[in-house]
Design a protein around this motif. Structure first.
Motif, mmCIF file in Angstrom:
data_model
loop_
_atom_site.group_PDB
_atom_site.id
_atom_site.type_symbol
_atom_site.label_atom_id
_atom_site.label_comp_id
_atom_site.label_asym_id
_atom_site.label_seq_id
_atom_site.Cartn_x
_atom_site.Cartn_y
_atom_site.Cartn_z
ATOM 1 N N GLU A 1 7.105 69.804 -79.281
ATOM 2 C CA GLU A 1 8.048 70.672 -78.398
ATOM 3 C C GLU A 1 8.154 70.362 -77.295
ATOM 4 O O GLU A 1 8.080 68.954 -76.434
ATOM 5 C CB GLU A 1 5.881 71.967 -78.081
ATOM 6 N N TYR A 2 8.799 71.457 -76.394
ATOM 7 C CA TYR A 2 9.297 70.617 -75.858
ATOM 8 C C TYR A 2 9.317 70.567 -73.544
ATOM 9 O O TYR A 2 9.476 72.272 -74.206
ATOM 10 C CB TYR A 2 11.539 69.929 -75.460
ATOM 11 N N ASN A 3 8.990 70.933 -73.419
ATOM 12 C CA ASN A 3 9.369 71.273 -71.800
ATOM 13 C C ASN A 3 10.019 71.247 -71.380
ATOM 14 O O ASN A 3 11.131 70.767 -70.615
ATOM 15 C CB ASN A 3 8.283 71.000 -70.455
ATOM 16 N N GLU A 4 10.483 72.888 -70.973
ATOM 17 C CA GLU A 4 11.879 73.086 -70.859
ATOM 18 C C GLU A 4 12.000 73.461 -68.831
ATOM 19 O O GLU A 4 10.649 73.724 -68.682
ATOM 20 C CB GLU A 4 13.027 74.510 -70.828
ATOM 21 N N VAL A 5 12.526 72.638 -67.980
ATOM 22 C CA VAL A 5 12.475 72.590 -66.453
ATOM 23 C C VAL A 5 14.019 73.868 -66.229
ATOM 24 O O VAL A 5 14.903 73.315 -66.694
ATOM 25 C CB VAL A 5 12.999 71.621 -65.554
ATOM 26 N N ASP A 6 13.109 75.008 -65.327
ATOM 27 C CA ASP A 6 14.706 75.953 -64.678
ATOM 28 C C ASP A 6 15.070 74.952 -63.173
ATOM 29 O O ASP A 6 14.898 74.841 -62.263
ATOM 30 C CB ASP A 6 13.990 76.913 -65.084
ATOM 31 N N LEU A 7 16.330 74.507 -63.875
ATOM 32 C CA LEU A 7 16.854 74.035 -62.087
ATOM 33 C C LEU A 7 17.035 75.086 -61.386
ATOM 34 O O LEU A 7 16.741 74.677 -60.134
ATOM 35 C CB LEU A 7 18.412 73.520 -62.803
ATOM 36 N N LEU A 8 17.891 76.711 -61.690
ATOM 37 C CA LEU A 8 17.444 77.576 -60.359
ATOM 38 C C LEU A 8 15.527 77.094 -59.767
ATOM 39 O O LEU A 8 15.937 77.796 -58.566
ATOM 40 C CB LEU A 8 17.775 78.679 -61.037
ATOM 41 N N ASN A 9 15.073 77.454 -60.405
ATOM 42 C CA ASN A 9 13.270 78.003 -60.144
ATOM 43 C C ASN A 9 13.175 76.278 -59.556
ATOM 44 O O ASN A 9 12.321 76.573 -58.337
ATOM 45 C CB ASN A 9 12.665 78.049 -61.543
ATOM 46 N N LEU A 10 13.133 75.403 -59.867
ATOM 47 C CA LEU A 10 13.557 74.313 -59.014
ATOM 48 C C LEU A 10 14.027 74.588 -57.928
ATOM 49 O O LEU A 10 13.106 74.018 -57.237
ATOM 50 C CB LEU A 10 13.263 72.483 -59.708
ATOM 51 N N ILE A 11 15.345 74.759 -57.436
ATOM 52 C CA ILE A 11 15.710 74.597 -56.281
ATOM 53 C C ILE A 11 15.418 75.858 -55.595
ATOM 54 O O ILE A 11 15.149 75.546 -53.961
ATOM 55 C CB ILE A 11 17.249 75.363 -56.734
ATOM 56 N N LYS A 12 14.971 77.315 -56.178
ATOM 57 C CA LYS A 12 14.548 77.699 -55.528
ATOM 58 C C LYS A 12 12.855 77.387 -54.573
ATOM 59 O O LYS A 12 12.789 77.279 -54.099
ATOM 60 C CB LYS A 12 14.116 78.607 -55.855
ATOM 61 N N ALA A 13 12.377 76.669 -55.553
ATOM 62 C CA ALA A 13 10.794 76.107 -55.000
ATOM 63 C C ALA A 13 10.944 74.941 -53.515
ATOM 64 O O ALA A 13 10.026 75.749 -52.651
ATOM 65 C CB ALA A 13 9.909 75.176 -56.350
ATOM 66 N N LEU A 14 11.620 74.118 -54.076
ATOM 67 C CA LEU A 14 12.526 73.486 -52.420
ATOM 68 C C LEU A 14 12.614 73.992 -51.203
ATOM 69 O O LEU A 14 12.620 73.553 -50.674
ATOM 70 C CB LEU A 14 13.073 71.954 -53.516
ATOM 71 N N LEU A 15 13.053 75.418 -51.957
ATOM 72 C CA LEU A 15 13.953 75.756 -50.994
ATOM 73 C C LEU A 15 13.319 76.846 -49.752
ATOM 74 O O LEU A 15 13.178 77.326 -48.579
ATOM 75 C CB LEU A 15 15.130 77.159 -50.759
ATOM 76 N N HIS A 16 12.425 77.406 -50.862
ATOM 77 C CA HIS A 16 11.085 77.854 -50.284
ATOM 78 C C HIS A 16 10.423 77.116 -49.259
ATOM 79 O O HIS A 16 9.549 77.928 -48.522
ATOM 80 C CB HIS A 16 10.047 78.659 -51.973
ATOM 81 N N ARG A 17 10.091 75.325 -49.630
ATOM 82 C CA ARG A 17 9.232 74.827 -49.082
ATOM 83 C C ARG A 17 10.422 73.749 -47.926
ATOM 84 O O ARG A 17 9.877 72.922 -48.165
ATOM 85 C CB ARG A 17 8.207 73.980 -49.664
ATOM 86 N N TRP A 18 10.908 74.604 -47.699
ATOM 87 C CA TRP A 18 11.800 73.027 -47.162
ATOM 88 C C TRP A 18 11.410 73.417 -45.648
ATOM 89 O O TRP A 18 11.399 71.833 -45.211
ATOM 90 C CB TRP A 18 13.558 74.084 -46.255
#
Length: 83
Positions: A5-22
């Motif tokens: 099993e692989y854990n997928e990282v959604d790049l869009l969700n990661l960017i949204k999380a960073l922008l949410h806590r800018w």
């Protein structure tokens, strides 16, 4: 647990999380910059001081590109020794 099993990282969700806590990122950057400034300005003692002097004369090279007498004197240091 399956090891394939692989854990997928959604790049869009990661960017949204960073922008949410800018503001957290910006505050951390400002705090680190302030600490660096205080450290370099008041804590660290400079190990050397550098000064320089530039002497400029009004003479230029001749039309054929050769240095005139004043420039040659300045390059050899004789003009600087006279002053």
């Amino acid at each position: 647990m399956n090891t394939n099993e692989y854990n997928e990282v959604d790049l869009l969700n990661l960017i949204k999380a960073l922008l949410h806590r800018w503001w957290v990122i910006m505050a951390g950057t400002i705090v680190c910059a302030a600490i660096g400034y205080v450290w370099s300005a008041w804590v660290v003692i400079p190990t050397y001081v550098l000064t320089t002097k530039i002497y400029i004369t009004g003479k230029q090279t001749t039309r054929n590109g050769n240095y005139n007498e004043s420039t040659t004197q300045m390059l050899t240091g004789s003009l600087l020794q006279q002053k």
